[in-house]
Design a protein around this motif. Structure first.
Motif, mmCIF file in Angstrom:
data_model
loop_
_atom_site.group_PDB
_atom_site.id
_atom_site.type_symbol
_atom_site.label_atom_id
_atom_site.label_comp_id
_atom_site.label_asym_id
_atom_site.label_seq_id
_atom_site.Cartn_x
_atom_site.Cartn_y
_atom_site.Cartn_z
ATOM 1 N N TYR A 68 52.006 36.053 31.422
ATOM 2 C CA TYR A 68 51.452 37.090 32.294
ATOM 3 C C TYR A 68 50.033 37.450 31.851
ATOM 4 C CZ TYR A 68 56.310 37.834 33.726
ATOM 5 O OH TYR A 68 57.581 37.682 34.198
ATOM 6 N N ASP A 69 49.184 37.686 32.835
ATOM 7 C CA ASP A 69 47.862 38.284 32.597
ATOM 8 C C ASP A 69 47.927 39.723 33.098
ATOM 9 O OD1 ASP A 69 45.199 39.162 32.653
ATOM 10 O OD2 ASP A 69 44.435 37.137 33.031
ATOM 11 N N LEU A 70 48.128 40.657 32.166
ATOM 12 C CA LEU A 70 48.324 42.050 32.557
ATOM 13 C C LEU A 70 47.052 42.678 33.108
ATOM 14 C CD1 LEU A 70 50.609 43.355 29.641
ATOM 15 C CD2 LEU A 70 51.247 42.335 31.831
ATOM 16 N N ASP A 71 45.911 42.224 32.659
ATOM 17 C CA ASP A 71 44.654 42.804 33.159
ATOM 18 C C ASP A 71 44.443 42.468 34.635
ATOM 19 O OD1 ASP A 71 43.904 44.130 30.909
ATOM 20 O OD2 ASP A 71 42.773 42.451 30.073
ATOM 21 N N ASN A 72 44.654 41.219 34.966
ATOM 22 C CA ASN A 72 44.341 40.767 36.313
ATOM 23 C C ASN A 72 45.569 40.712 37.227
ATOM 24 O OD1 ASN A 72 41.548 40.259 35.661
ATOM 25 N ND2 ASN A 72 42.290 38.486 34.500
ATOM 26 N N LYS A 73 46.746 41.041 36.672
ATOM 27 C CA LYS A 73 47.970 41.158 37.474
ATOM 28 C C LYS A 73 48.329 39.840 38.171
ATOM 29 C CE LYS A 73 48.239 45.600 36.635
ATOM 30 N NZ LYS A 73 47.015 45.757 35.859
ATOM 31 N N PHE A 74 48.443 38.785 37.395
ATOM 32 C CA PHE A 74 48.946 37.539 37.940
ATOM 33 C C PHE A 74 49.698 36.798 36.842
ATOM 34 C CE2 PHE A 74 44.671 36.367 36.471
ATOM 35 C CZ PHE A 74 44.943 35.265 35.687
ATOM 36 N N ILE A 75 50.516 35.823 37.273
ATOM 37 C CA ILE A 75 51.281 34.985 36.351
ATOM 38 C C ILE A 75 50.495 33.705 36.158
ATOM 39 C CG2 ILE A 75 53.441 33.724 36.020
ATOM 40 C CD1 ILE A 75 54.785 35.822 37.792
ATOM 41 N N ILE A 106 37.073 37.316 40.515
ATOM 42 C CA ILE A 106 36.078 38.183 39.859
ATOM 43 C C ILE A 106 36.687 38.857 38.641
ATOM 44 C CG2 ILE A 106 34.739 40.287 40.166
ATOM 45 C CD1 ILE A 106 34.417 39.426 43.131
ATOM 46 N N ASN A 107 37.885 39.369 38.809
ATOM 47 C CA ASN A 107 38.542 40.023 37.672
ATOM 48 C C ASN A 107 38.796 39.045 36.541
ATOM 49 O OD1 ASN A 107 38.577 42.437 39.083
ATOM 50 N ND2 ASN A 107 40.576 42.010 40.007
ATOM 51 N N LEU A 108 39.205 37.827 36.913
ATOM 52 C CA LEU A 108 39.439 36.815 35.892
ATOM 53 C C LEU A 108 38.155 36.458 35.165
ATOM 54 C CD1 LEU A 108 41.258 34.724 34.523
ATOM 55 C CD2 LEU A 108 40.712 33.143 36.393
ATOM 56 N N ALA A 109 37.079 36.308 35.915
ATOM 57 C CA ALA A 109 35.792 35.957 35.294
ATOM 58 C C ALA A 109 35.335 37.048 34.333
ATOM 59 C CB ALA A 109 34.746 35.723 36.375
ATOM 60 N N LYS A 110 35.558 38.282 34.715
ATOM 61 C CA LYS A 110 35.170 39.377 33.823
ATOM 62 C C LYS A 110 36.014 39.379 32.558
ATOM 63 C CE LYS A 110 33.349 42.522 37.351
ATOM 64 N NZ LYS A 110 33.537 43.834 38.036
ATOM 65 N N SER A 111 37.302 39.167 32.708
ATOM 66 C CA SER A 111 38.169 39.154 31.526
ATOM 67 C C SER A 111 37.873 37.971 30.631
ATOM 68 C CB SER A 111 39.640 39.124 31.959
ATOM 69 O OG SER A 111 39.940 37.914 32.657
ATOM 70 N N GLN A 112 37.375 36.878 31.209
ATOM 71 C CA GLN A 112 37.006 35.702 30.424
ATOM 72 C C GLN A 112 35.573 35.792 29.912
ATOM 73 O OE1 GLN A 112 39.036 33.104 29.623
ATOM 74 N NE2 GLN A 112 40.745 34.139 30.629
ATOM 75 N N HIS A 113 34.943 36.948 30.160
ATOM 76 C CA HIS A 113 33.570 37.188 29.689
ATOM 77 C C HIS A 113 32.604 36.137 30.227
ATOM 78 C CE1 HIS A 113 35.219 40.206 27.011
ATOM 79 N NE2 HIS A 113 36.053 39.301 26.512
ATOM 80 N N LEU A 114 32.768 35.820 31.493
ATOM 81 C CA LEU A 114 31.853 34.885 32.138
ATOM 82 C C LEU A 114 30.463 35.512 32.219
ATOM 83 C CD1 LEU A 114 32.098 32.060 33.467
ATOM 84 C CD2 LEU A 114 32.195 33.218 35.660
ATOM 85 N N ASP A 115 29.439 34.695 32.074
ATOM 86 C CA ASP A 115 28.079 35.230 32.081
ATOM 87 C C ASP A 115 27.702 35.739 33.469
ATOM 88 O OD1 ASP A 115 27.681 32.961 33.531
ATOM 89 O OD2 ASP A 115 26.454 31.941 32.047
ATOM 90 N N SER A 116 26.578 36.439 33.516
ATOM 91 C CA SER A 116 26.153 37.080 34.761
ATOM 92 C C SER A 116 25.848 36.068 35.858
ATOM 93 C CB SER A 116 24.923 37.955 34.510
ATOM 94 O OG SER A 116 23.859 37.185 33.966
ATOM 95 N N LEU A 153 50.552 37.833 27.833
ATOM 96 C CA LEU A 153 51.881 38.271 27.412
ATOM 97 C C LEU A 153 52.861 37.131 27.688
ATOM 98 C CD1 LEU A 153 53.932 40.403 26.472
ATOM 99 C CD2 LEU A 153 54.081 41.171 28.856
ATOM 100 N N PHE A 154 53.504 36.640 26.614
ATOM 101 C CA PHE A 154 54.493 35.574 26.729
ATOM 102 C C PHE A 154 55.887 36.208 26.722
ATOM 103 C CE2 PHE A 154 50.771 33.428 25.368
ATOM 104 C CZ PHE A 154 50.894 32.093 25.705
ATOM 105 N N LEU A 155 56.631 35.947 27.755
ATOM 106 C CA LEU A 155 58.007 36.445 27.829
ATOM 107 C C LEU A 155 58.950 35.258 28.009
ATOM 108 C CD1 LEU A 155 57.834 39.628 30.101
ATOM 109 C CD2 LEU A 155 57.937 39.500 27.603
#
Length: 957
Positions: free
Chosen positions: A330-337, A390-400, A299-301
């Motif tokens: 903003y990264d709304l999924d992972n709650k960081f700027i 971990i949340n960032l890796a999941k949102s970036q579709h990082l492999d297992s 999200l760009f503000l």
């Protein structure tokens, strides 16, 4: 509601100024504009998704794309002074005249090469909508496929916003008077579309967005005061009012599917997210919002700097030349700027070519290039922000594999901090990627056994545990004495078993948890382990026997062979009963359905002989088992009968009660008479137990008559010896001679038996008198009176024989003289044939006929049919042949007898002569008293000659 002040800030983007490659790397500057330009991205229909940067292609570049492997050049569109400018990735600018006066709005579809523009060709309030096909050309410019005025009803008003559905069937135009015009149908053609006023109000329209979910189409409409949603897939276009406050122009956007395609509205205090039927979450981002975009999950503000003056009018969103703005990502999924920076007079933010471009009023362009995922993660690792990583890796579709490494590092961090419970939870998430030994070694300390147990449990749930892991987990349970967890582990359903059952049974047995091991073995049909524990550890023999009786035939048979002796020792009756069933027609004692299914198959019957060793110390049960087998199956194996015979003989030998002994004797004899026993084995058994009746029966059955007599001789049963000679003397002639020798060697008074034997010898002429005398000469009790009658009878018979021979000699002489006279007569006088009938057919003779000197006459055809030789009379031939045979026999006997006597008298070694004649087969029929019992020899000499030869041989020796 979450405050952005609580969100962590990172620098996940690298800022740089766009350089002009054609001007020695100087800052790239757009052409000077007199009006506020708008920067709009466009996309090519063959190569885009909602999550990728918007891209556009010129017709020439599309052609080049099809004919080479290089990435096609993409364009960014700008509109200035009625022209639409195309900017390539190499920063090459081209343009075409779209309107005579100015271009106010552009909308490029993401999946089509269609560009929709709004502008003015003449002065006044009369905006026009033009639809451009960028793939087709008209005099070098893109082809304009449709033009129509943008007016709600008959009221001229300014266009505030524009949106087009990707399916090209809907177009929405918002106006400053609060109206929304919807074009339905093919937006590229006038003929196939119609226009209607969808929304009317008093507040200017600030944002429009189409949302497609399955087959349902929604249109979000935002104003300065409210937010609405229309359902376009329903004919009446129902409307839902989502909120009573709106947003400024360019402060709304549609999120991508990662946020469920929610409608984003940026107010001065919060950012709101809306579903088609309700308001979703909101985020407290303070500040005067100038711009809101959603690009690639961010999200760009654009927020007016707090030091800049605030302008309340509708057009206040356009910044003055001195405005300072703060751009925050903003990264709304992972709650960081992800990034924040200050810019001067930002016009627009565009996602293109894998980066984000920021256009300022002075014509400069800045590029924000996102750092790669690994760099972001390393930044988070340095701050120990593993949860965020971990949340960032999941949102970036990082492999297992990448996720597993993060979990490992997080686990190591928690472990070093002493948070072993949290660490083990992270290590559990690495199962399948991280070697389990890495984790196990960290928690082998007795104080960490709870954590180790949790990890091993997770390892088993994912079916990745090996035998060592199962052993370790069970040992943990036993060390903790956690019976409830242990039971929960082993009593899981079949579909939830994630461990090696056999290893688990071994460990439980070794730890002394026999009941648990038995449960596991029974549940998973490990029959051998179940029986091993029941019989060897728990000593529960009755249960083990019951369990074997429920097994299928093959398994029941093998386990009875293994544990039969143990069960027979402790549960003899039940074991015998089970073996009886196993060796006849076995049926498991389980469910009735199982028995029926097995009953329909082949008969299951074990070899009863193989189970005899089980009864080693239980003769009573063995006898009952064997008797049952021969009663049920007369064709039982030979070993069954032999063993049963031995048992009956043992019982007979040890029985003291005469009545009972008589019964047992009958049972043994009946078994011998059944012809199911092996002769040699049965004879040995009878001899071992001194079972007289059996021995005699078998001797008689095997025609061993001499053994019968020798048996009586050994027992000094004189009467039985004579009786045996009487019964078997005809089959074995030497029995009388052996009986005579036996009684002759006895010093007891056996005159009566000797007389009876001599009587039979004399009657049947079995021995020469001289040999009889020599035999009895060894007995001191036998006097001349014993053989007196024998010798008298013998001499009388010989005298009678002499008289008969002399009479025959006289007769033969008379016959010989008569024959000589006939021969002389035939030689000297003529023979007159006066026969009138044929001696063969007894019919009158007819010529031609045949006459013989013996006075026999025949028809010629009768003679030819019956005569064996032309020179012999058919009638006299048989008699003549007998005479000739007798003569030849006498000549041969005389020559052989004389030759043998001559050699015997002249030789110094008479035994060698006799042996030589034996080798020639002369004495084959001779029966010798000294031969072993049962031997028979047959020869070609007469009995008298044989006796003479034998007597002569003994004298010479």
């Amino acid at each position: 509601m979450a405050s952005f002040l609580q969100w962590r800030k990172f620098v996940f983007f690298d800022k740089d100024t766009v350089k002009d490659p054609a001007d020695n790397g100087k800052h790239f500057a757009l052409p000077a504009v007199t009006d506020s330009p708008a920067l709009v991205p466009i996309s090519q229909k063959f190569n885009s998704t909602l999550e990728l940067p918007y891209m556009a292609y010129s017709p020439d570049d599309i052609i080049s794309c099809y004919n080479c492997t290089k990435s096609p050049l993409t364009y960014t569109i700008l509109h200035m002074d009625g022209k639409i400018w195309l900017l390539t990735r190499s920063l090459q600018l081209t343009s075409f005249q779209a309107y005579k006066l100015r271009v106010t709005h552009l909308y490029q579809l993401k999946q089509h090469s269609i560009l929709v523009s709004v502008g003015q060709d003449e002065h006044g309030i009369n905006p026009l909508v033009k639809v451009w096909n960028l793939e087709k050309r008209d005099s070098g410019n893109p082809l304009c496929t449709r033009i129509f005025p943008a007016i709600p009803g008959n009221k001229p008003t300014e266009v505030s916003c524009l949106s087009v559905h990707e399916n090209l069937n809907f177009m929405a135009i918002g106006f400053t008077d609060g109206s929304v015009v919807l074009t339905k149908g093919d937006i590229t053609r006038d003929r196939h579309s119609k226009t209607l006023t969808l929304h009317e109000g008093t507040s200017p329209i600030t944002g429009l967005a189409f949302r497609q979910a399955a087959k349902v189409t929604h249109l979000f409409v935002s104003t300065l005061e409210k937010v609405h949603c229309y359902t376009l897939s329903i004919k009446e276009y129902p409307k839902v009012e989502l909120d009573t406050h709106g947003c400024a122009l360019r402060c709304s956007s549609l999120a991508d599917p990662s946020q469920d395609s929610q409608f984003i509205v940026a107010g001065d205090e919060c950012v709101y997210l809306y579903q088609p039927d309700e308001r979703g979450p909101c985020f407290a981002f303070d500040g005067n919002k100038l711009l809101a975009h959603w690009h690639r999950g961010y999200l760009f503000l654009l927020i007016r700097d707090a030091k800049s003056p605030n302008k309340p009018e509708f057009s206040s969103r356009e910044s003055s030349p001195s405005d300072k703005q703060l751009l925050t990502i903003y990264d709304l999924d992972n709650k960081f700027i992800a990034y924040t920076a200050s810019f001067d007079d930002v016009i627009d933010v565009v996602a293109e070519w894998g980066s984000f471009y920021i256009l300022t009023r002075d014509g400069k362009m800045f590029v924000l290039q996102e750092k790669d995922t690994q760099t972001k993660l390393e930044m988070l690792f340095k701050k120990n922000l593993f949860v965020m990583a971990i949340n960032l890796a999941k949102s970036q579709h990082l492999d297992s594999d990448g996720l597993s490494e993060i979990f490992r590092q997080y686990g190591d961090h928690l472990y070093l901090k002493g948070d072993h419970d949290g660490a083990i939870q992270q290590y559990i998430r690495t199962i399948g990627k991280l070697e389990p030994s890495y984790v196990i070694r960290k928690f082998l300390d007795a104080q960490r056994i709870h954590n180790l147990t949790a990890y091993l449990q997770a390892l088993h749930r994912q079916s990745l545990a090996n035998a060592d892991h199962t052993t370790l987990l069970l040992n943990c349970y036993t060390k903790l004495k956690d019976s409830s967890k242990l039971e929960e582990f082993i009593k899981s359903s079949e579909s939830e078993v994630h461990f090696d059952v056999e290893i688990a049974i071994k460990v439980l047995r070794q730890a002394g948890y026999h009941s648990h091991a038995v449960f596991l073995a029974e549940k998973h049909t490990h029959h051998e382990w179940y029986l091993k524990i029941q019989l060897e550890d728990l000593k529960n023999y009755q249960e083990g026997l019951r369990y074997i009786g429920r097994l299928p035939f093959e398994q029941a048979e093998s386990n009875m062979k293994r544990y039969g002796k143990t069960l027979m020792h402790h549960v003899p009756e039940g074991t015998t009963l089970l073996l009886k069933g196993l060796c006849t027609n076995y049926q498991p004692s389980g469910d009735s359905a199982e028995r029926e299914s097995l009953g329909r198959g082949r008969a299951n019957k074990a070899n009863s002989e193989e189970f005899i060793p089980i009864f080693a110390n239980n003769p009573r049960e063995l006898k009952a088992f064997l008797e049952h087998m021969i009663e049920v199956d007369p064709r039982s194996p030979q070993g069954v009968y032999d063993t049963l015979l031995e048992l009956r003989l043992q019982d007979w030998a040890h029985e003291q009660d005469p009545a009972r002994k008589k019964v047992l004797q009958g049972e043994a004899v009946s078994l011998l008479r059944s012809d199911n026993t092996v002769f040699d084995k049965a004879l040995v058994l009878c001899q071992m137990h001194n079972f007289k009746e059996g021995v005699l029966y078998l001797y008689e059955k095997g025609k061993l008559y001499q053994q019968i007599m020798h048996y009586h001789m050994q027992n000094e049963e004189y009467g039985k010896v004579v009786e045996a000679c009487k019964r078997y003397g005809e089959q074995e002639g030497c029995l009388w001679e052996q009986a005579l020798g036996y009684f002759a060697r006895k010093e007891e008074d056996c005159k009566a038996y000797i007389s009876e034997v001599l009587h039979h010898i004399d009657q049947n002429n079995l021995m020469p008198p001289l040999l009889v005398v020599q035999t009895l000469a060894h007995n001191s009790t036998a006097t001349l009176s014993v053989i007196k009658d024998y010798l008298i009878n013998k001499l009388q018979r010989e005298s009678q024989q002499i008289e008969d021979d002399e009479r025959k000699i006289h007769q033969y002489r008379e016959e010989t003289g008569h024959l000589r006279s006939e021969i002389q007569e035939l030689k000297t006088s003529a023979k007159i044939f006066q026969k009138t009938k044929c001696n063969m057919c007894n019919s009158p003779l007819e010529l031609p006929s045949v006459h013989f000197l013996c006075s026999h006459s025949f028809h010629q055809h009768c003679f030819e049919s019956y005569a064996e030789s032309e020179a012999e009379c058919p009638t006299c031939t048989p008699e003549n042949r007998k005479v000739m045979d007798m003569l030849r026999a006498q000549d041969q006997k005389r020559d052989l007898h004389e030759h043998f006597n001559k050699q015997l008298r002249s030789s110094n070694d008479g035994f060698s002569v006799v042996a030589d004649y034996f080798g020639r087969g002369v004495f084959n029929k001779l029966t010798l008293v000294t031969d072993p019992p049962g031997s028979k020899t047959v020869g070609s000499l007469e009995v008298n000659l044989q006796r003479d030869l034998l007597i002569q041989t003994k004298r010479n020796s």
